[in-house]
Structures are given as structure tokens and as C-alpha cells.
Design an enzyme around this catalytic site. Structure first.
Site: not given
Length: 349
Positions: A57, A93, A163, A178, A208, A300
Site C-alpha cells: 500500500e 499501513c 517421479a 533416473w 543419491d 509416512s
């Protein structure tokens, strides 16, 4: 519910567009945009640009040309979140609005912060300002989903991401697989940019050795969190050796990782559960978090109902065996194709 005109809707859509520009620069604060309209013409607009800086504002008023400041007393302010009415890093404000003499205010969402929660509306009305609220409220909640969940549930907005293969496998035990194509991987990095933080479990970190950064995008990388209840992770992982910040969440006593300029959150065994993990992340100032695995952690969270959105990439890869992907029930918000991959966005709200 007050009636809103097509002009009202256009102006609020502009507020939400402006709000989104704040992105991650506003930290744990909400994203807010504002426009000031005189006779169906925008004479000033602004948004909350940076944590600790002026609010939307104030920026909108400040962006009005000096020759048009006298129009404020006949103008209409549209703002995507209830104006603040308390002193924080900036003055309220509401003071700026009253000083400017703006007679009409339309608000998208009430502020869920208990310090606010309609108090600004009460004050503005008391001072003779015409106030309406609720315009494009669902769209506004989506823009500030992390902020709303923070105040309503005491949790960050939790997004699950994975994925899966054509035969519904998440991956294979003990090795990195992958599944998604190059385009989908680029999208996954964009998703990282959209979140304050990212979380993985111990097995994913070990298998990984991920970086969990936004290496392929133009924006920020999220703050990294890794769960390691029993201090199984070696100190030479990428998460602990590169220059990006990482927080280790553990219940163990050995915090030698901290010597490598990383952070540690220690939870007691009594408090070692998903909800307390996310509360600790929220206390660190992160409103949105992307959970990238592994399967045990994601399962979980699904079991506990601790998720708000899931982003799933279905791939044509066939694994034949491995770790079964989770079963998920929710409302499909979007679905689209990226080459041979298919992306599903599912809501739990």
C-alpha cells in the site's frame, strides 16, 4: 458477500499479479500487491518487494505522480491482503491509508495472523472508510498458501514430489534411478525455486548424494533440510561440503557436521515425528517446503495426512521391480504432458 463489478475483478487480478513479483524476497512475510484507482484509471500500484521494506500500500501511494496526489481523496484502493495495523519492521499501513484520505478499500483476503484477523477493517470503518473484503479470495489464498497454512495449522505448506515408472515403481533399492526426461528435470528445478526449503530423508541422501539446488534455473536455491535421526550420514556428502546452506535434523548428540558451517536442529526422541520436524522448519522461517524423498518419508507423510500438494511425474520407463510408488488420493488441480512424461498436480486441501 458484497457485490463486485468486472472492474473490481480486473483490479484485484492486477493486485495478485503484482503480489507474485515479491517471490522469495519477502521471506516469511506474505506476498501483497496494491493498486489505486481513480475513475477506472490506475494512478498508482505497488507490491511488497523485500522483507523489512515498505508494504504494498505504501509503495502504491509512493508511486503516484506528484501531480495526481490530490486525487487520493477520491480514489479506490485495491489490496490483496488486509492492510497491517501494527508496528513491525514498518509502521502500520492503516496509518498511511488514513493519512492519504483514501475513502474506499477493497481487500482480497483477511490476514490470518492473530495480530490482524479483521482488526484493520474495524479501524478503517470506524474512521469512515468504506471497506469490502472477499474479492477473489480463493486466488489470493493460492498466492499466499504458505502464509495461510503457517497461521492456520502451525505448519509450512508441504509439497510432495516424486517421479514414478509406468509400472508404478518409485525407484530401486540401494541405487539411483533416473525416471523423468530432461524437460521434466528442468521443471523440477523450477519447483525448487518456488519453495523456501527442500527436504530429503537419510536413505535418499545416502543413495543419491543429491545437491538439491536450483542449478538449471535463474532463481534461488531452497534451504536444504536432511533428516538423519541416528547420525548415519557421512560428512563428505554434497549437502555438507558445498557452499549452499543445509540444516541437519537429528535426535543424536554428535553434531560434528556443524563444524562444516552447516546448521543442526536436535529433536528429542519423544519429539521425533513428522509434525515436530515441520514445526522446527517453520520456526526457522520457511513457509513452504518441497519434499523430494525418499519413498519411506513420503509414505509416512501421506499416512499422517501431512501434505498439502503433490507433484507427480509419470514416466514411460518400465522397472519391473523395485520400491512401489505411494497411493495418493486428492483433487487433481492440473495435468499436462512434457514429451513422454505426464505431470499431475494433486491437492489435499
Amino acid at each position: 458477500m458484497p457485490e463486485f463489478s468486472p472492474i473490481d475483478r480486473l483490479c484485484m487480478k492486477r493486485c495478485l499479479q503484482l503480489a507474485s513479483r515479491g517471490g522469495y524476497h519477502v521471506g516469511s512475510n506474505p506476498l501483497v500487491g496494491a493498486v489505486i484507482v481513480h475513475k477506472n484509471r490506475i494512478i498508482g500500484e505497488g507490491y511488497h518487494q523485500i522483507y523489512g521494506g515498505p508494504h504494498a500500500e505504501v509503495n502504491a501511494i509512493g508511486n503516484i505522480h506528484s501531480d495526481e496526489l490530490d486525487l487520493l481523496q477520491q480514489s479506490h484502493l485495491y489490496v490483496s491482503l488486509e492492510p497491517c495495523n501494527h508496528y513491525g519492521k514498518t509502521p502500520p499501513c492503516t496509518e498511511a491509508l488514513l493519512e492519504a484520505g483514501i475513502p474506499r478499500v477493497t481487500i482480497c483476503n483477511l490476514d490470518p495472523n492473530p495480530q490482524m484477523a479483521g482488526k484493520s477493517i474495524e479501524l478503517l470503518k470506524l474512521k469512515g472508510v468504506e471497506v469490502r473484503a472477499g474479492l477473489l479470495a480463493e486466488e489470493g489464498r493460492l498466492v499466499n498458501r504458505g502464509y495461510f497454512i503457517r497461521h492456520e495449522e502451525g505448519l509450512p505448506f508441504i509439497t510432495l514430489k516424486w517421479a514414478q515408472s509406468a509400472d508404478n515403481f518409485f525407484g530401486q533399492r540401494g541405487k539411483q534411478v533416473w525416471l523423468s526426461n530432461e524437460t521434466s528435470r528442468l521443471l523440477a528445478h523450477r519447483w525448487r525455486e518456488e519453495h523456501d526449503a527442500i527436504l530429503v530423508g537419510t536413505n535418499t541422501a545416502l543413495t543419491d548424494d543429491p545437491e538439491l539446488t536450483n542449478r538449471r534455473g535463474q532463481g534461488r536455491s531452497p534451504h536444504r533440510y536432511v533428516l538423519d535421526r541416528n547420525n548415519r550420514l557421512p560428512p563428505d556428502l554434497s549437502l555438507f561440503t558445498d557452499s549452499h546452506p543445509t540444516t541437519l535434523i537429528t535426535s543424536g548428540n554428535d553434531i560434528s557436521i556443524q563444524k562444516k558451517n552447516k546448521h543442526v536442529i536436535q529433536l528429542s526422541e519423544d519429539n521425533w515425528n513428522p509434525k515436530e520436524v515441520f514445526k522446527s522448519i517453520l520456526r526457522s522461517g520457511h513457509n513452504t517446503i518441497l519434499v523430494e524423498g525418499g519413498a519411506q518419508l513420503i509414505r509416512s507423510l501421506i499416512k499422517e495426512g501431512l501434505w498439502h500438494e503433490a507433484r507427480i511425474i509419470h514416466t514411460p520407463v518400465v522397472l519391473s521391480e523395485g520400491i512401489k510408488s505411494p497411493n495418493l488420493k486428492g483433487k487433481i488441480l492440473k495435468k499436462y504432458s512434457l514429451n513422454q512424461d505426464k505431470v499431475f498436480i494433486i491437492s489435499n486441501l
